[in-house]
Design an enzyme around this catalytic site. Structure first.
Site, mmCIF file in Angstrom:
data_model
loop_
_atom_site.group_PDB
_atom_site.id
_atom_site.type_symbol
_atom_site.label_atom_id
_atom_site.label_comp_id
_atom_site.label_asym_id
_atom_site.label_seq_id
_atom_site.Cartn_x
_atom_site.Cartn_y
_atom_site.Cartn_z
ATOM 1 N N GLY A 1 -22.576 -10.338 82.102
ATOM 2 C CA GLY A 1 -22.449 -9.102 81.326
ATOM 3 C C GLY A 1 -23.110 -7.899 81.988
ATOM 4 N N SER B 1 -14.061 -7.281 85.087
ATOM 5 C CA SER B 1 -15.032 -8.259 84.600
ATOM 6 C C SER B 1 -14.644 -8.685 83.196
ATOM 7 C CB SER B 1 -16.440 -7.664 84.565
ATOM 8 O OG SER B 1 -17.273 -8.537 83.814
ATOM 9 N N ASN C 1 -16.619 -9.985 81.107
ATOM 10 C CA ASN C 1 -17.831 -10.141 80.291
ATOM 11 C C ASN C 1 -18.327 -8.857 79.630
ATOM 12 O OD1 ASN C 1 -17.994 -12.942 80.910
ATOM 13 N ND2 ASN C 1 -18.703 -12.362 82.953
ATOM 14 N N THR C 2 -17.572 -7.778 79.768
ATOM 15 C CA THR C 2 -17.852 -6.548 79.010
ATOM 16 C C THR C 2 -16.631 -6.310 78.136
ATOM 17 O OG1 THR C 2 -19.263 -5.627 80.748
ATOM 18 C CG2 THR C 2 -18.313 -4.060 79.194
ATOM 19 N N LYS D 1 -10.896 -3.318 91.889
ATOM 20 C CA LYS D 1 -10.957 -4.787 91.825
ATOM 21 C C LYS D 1 -10.257 -5.267 90.567
ATOM 22 C CE LYS D 1 -14.165 -8.678 92.167
ATOM 23 N NZ LYS D 1 -15.544 -9.044 92.525
ATOM 24 N N SER E 1 -9.472 -11.451 93.803
ATOM 25 C CA SER E 1 -9.592 -11.009 92.437
ATOM 26 C C SER E 1 -11.003 -11.263 91.906
ATOM 27 C CB SER E 1 -8.624 -11.815 91.548
ATOM 28 O OG SER E 1 -9.117 -13.146 91.414
ATOM 29 N N ASN E 2 -11.198 -10.830 90.669
ATOM 30 C CA ASN E 2 -12.405 -11.172 89.931
ATOM 31 C C ASN E 2 -12.278 -12.611 89.394
ATOM 32 O OD1 ASN E 2 -14.865 -10.758 88.443
ATOM 33 N ND2 ASN E 2 -14.390 -8.571 88.478
ATOM 34 N N GLY F 1 -12.433 -18.534 95.534
ATOM 35 C CA GLY F 1 -12.325 -19.919 95.972
ATOM 36 C C GLY F 1 -12.318 -20.146 97.464
ATOM 37 N N SER G 1 -19.078 -18.055 95.238
ATOM 38 C CA SER G 1 -19.394 -19.355 94.632
ATOM 39 C C SER G 1 -19.604 -20.468 95.650
ATOM 40 C CB SER G 1 -18.286 -19.773 93.659
ATOM 41 O OG SER G 1 -18.168 -18.818 92.623
HETATM 42 C C1 LIG Z 1 -22.632 -15.216 88.992
HETATM 43 C C2 LIG Z 1 -21.509 -14.277 89.330
HETATM 44 C C3 LIG Z 1 -21.671 -12.924 89.080
HETATM 45 C C4 LIG Z 1 -20.646 -12.034 89.394
HETATM 46 N N1 LIG Z 1 -20.824 -10.700 89.162
HETATM 47 C C5 LIG Z 1 -19.850 -9.821 89.527
HETATM 48 C C6 LIG Z 1 -20.055 -8.435 89.365
HETATM 49 O O1 LIG Z 1 -21.109 -7.975 88.919
HETATM 50 N N2 LIG Z 1 -19.042 -7.604 89.716
HETATM 51 C C7 LIG Z 1 -17.859 -8.062 90.247
HETATM 52 O O2 LIG Z 1 -16.981 -7.260 90.565
HETATM 53 N N3 LIG Z 1 -17.658 -9.390 90.427
HETATM 54 C C8 LIG Z 1 -18.631 -10.264 90.089
HETATM 55 N N4 LIG Z 1 -18.425 -11.605 90.287
HETATM 56 C C9 LIG Z 1 -17.122 -12.068 90.823
HETATM 57 C C10 LIG Z 1 -17.161 -12.281 92.336
HETATM 58 O O3 LIG Z 1 -17.400 -11.069 93.000
HETATM 59 C C11 LIG Z 1 -15.829 -12.875 92.822
HETATM 60 O O4 LIG Z 1 -14.800 -11.943 92.558
HETATM 61 C C12 LIG Z 1 -15.477 -14.189 92.163
HETATM 62 O O5 LIG Z 1 -16.628 -14.968 91.947
HETATM 63 C C13 LIG Z 1 -14.472 -14.998 92.969
HETATM 64 O O6 LIG Z 1 -14.997 -15.360 94.234
HETATM 65 P P1 LIG Z 1 -15.642 -16.817 94.535
HETATM 66 O O7 LIG Z 1 -14.661 -17.827 94.008
HETATM 67 O O8 LIG Z 1 -15.813 -16.865 96.015
HETATM 68 O O9 LIG Z 1 -16.919 -16.843 93.795
HETATM 69 C C14 LIG Z 1 -19.428 -12.514 89.972
HETATM 70 C C15 LIG Z 1 -19.303 -13.883 90.240
HETATM 71 C C16 LIG Z 1 -20.313 -14.761 89.941
HETATM 72 C C17 LIG Z 1 -20.135 -16.222 90.249
#
Ligand SMILES: Cc1cc2nc3c(=O)[nH]c(=O)nc-3n(C[C@H](O)[C@H](O)[C@H](O)COP(=O)(O)O)c2cc1C
Length: 353
Positions: free
Chosen positions: A116, A176, A178-179, A213, A241-242, A292, A314
């Protein structure tokens, strides 16, 4: 924490993973802050990418959310990433949702978060970035809106104004989960209003490239609209993507937690969306593929789906920082094996509508 971190992670992983996920993350940031930074290894010239008016040594960067407050951009660059995206940062500091709000899904190599937008606000990040001015390195800033804002678009404009002179590029995060209500900014009228106001602000000052994004949960019709708006409003890049609010089949106990899912199960849907957007935009707007990536193979697949640049988060939780140099080396080997002179030749070659 460079070579040492890479070597130590296999031994430290059981310890870190015995902790609550957010405490493990805090500990990681604290250790990175203390670590001396060394120069990353030079990647082969075949991996260099020119995009957004910037020169990247190779395509792989850090996704937003890992370093929301700009505490460790230089240690992360020293791990061998070619760029780091800080944030999401909001105008005023905010605490985010109640803990626990971050969950490791080890069996699925996935993460669910409902943080959030916990962050220290514009002023704190500005101070940290000002203190490292002149150090170089490509540092993007991901901007967002406060949860209780009465004018969300104004928050993004403030973000642009706050970081225009400090960021290599800016990312408008409208995806996001979460907002509450934030993702509505992806609808055509709201997106046009948002980008219109940002363009007015951009016209008044020298500004770095502006990226948007997007979520992986969009319908095809939404993508048609978005592609048109991105072109018409001169968006410089799109991050795809997000995290996803969808729940593909998962095995871990935390699968029912509310929030955005990232990591391995996000690879297929986010890569599909990337290819869909590339089919609409081609090379007119560079795309950053994220979701991923956990190996040279998954990184290369993103490039073939249309990504000029890549980000990850991740997979670092499960594989540690050694993954970064492994992916970069693996990409270079793949180019060589396929007889490709540079990475650009592979961009989008497997994207079709
Ligand atoms: C704990 C966590 C916090 C994240 N916070 C943000 C954020 O503040 N802003 C944002 O644009 N994406 C945020 N993301 C999303 C990542 O930037 C990314 O888009 C997403 O995790 C997919 O990539 P991945 O599979 O390599 O983690 C967050 C992801 C995780 C796991």
């Amino acid at each position: 924490m460079t070579a040492l971190a890479r070597l130590a992670f296999p031994a430290l992983r059981p310890l870190l993973h015995a902790l609550d996920a957010e405490n493990a993350h805090r500990l990681t940031i604290a250790a990175l802050r203390l670590a001396p930074t060394a120069s990353p290894p030079s990647p082969p010239a075949s991996l260099a990418v020119e995009a957004l008016g910037l020169k990247f040594a190779h395509p792989l960067g850090l996704a937003a959310g890992f370093d929301k407050n700009g505490e460790v951009p230089d240690p992360m660059l020293a791990q061998g990433l070619s760029f780091v995206e800080l944030g999401t940062v909001t105008p005023r500091p905010q605490k985010g949702n109640a803990r626990p709000r971050l969950f490791r899904l080890a069996e699925d190599e996935a993460v669910i978060n409902r943080m959030g937008f916990n962050n220290e606000g514009h002023d704190a990040l500005r101070r940290r970035l000002a203190a490292r001015r002149g150090r170089g390195g490509i540092i993007g800033v991901n901007i967002g809106a406060n949860k209780d804002s009465s004018d969300r678009i104004a928050d993004y404009v403030q973000g642009l104004e706050a970081f225009a002179d400090l960021a290599s590029y800016l990312t408008v995060n409208i995806s996001s989960p979460n907002t509450p209500g934030l993702r509505n900014l992806q609808s055509r009228p709201e997106l046009e209003a948002l980008l219109g106001r940002l363009n007015e602000a951009r016209a008044k000052r020298a500004s770095p490239p502006l990226l948007v994004k997007i979520a992986p949960d969009l319908a095809e019709a939404d993508l048609d609209d978005m592609a048109e708006v991105f072109l018409a409003m001169r968006v410089d890049g799109v991050i795809v993507s997000n995290t996803t609010i969808a729940r593909p089949p998962l095995r871990s106990a935390h699968q029912g937690e509310t929030g955005g899912l990232s990591g391995r199960p996000l690879f297929a849907p986010s890569t599909r969306m990337l290819a869909e957007l590339y089919a609409r935009l081609g090379r007119r707007i560079p795309l950053i593929g994220v979701g991923g990536i956990d190996s040279p193979e998954s990184a290369f697949a993103k490039i073939e789906a249309g990504a000029s640049l890549l980000q990850l988060y991740s997979a670092l939780v499960f594989h540690g920082p050694a993954l970064i140099t492994r992916i970069v080396a693996g990409l270079a080997e793949r180019l060589k094996a396929e007889g490709l002179a540079d990475i650009r030749a592979a961009v989008g070659r497997k994207a079709s509508r």
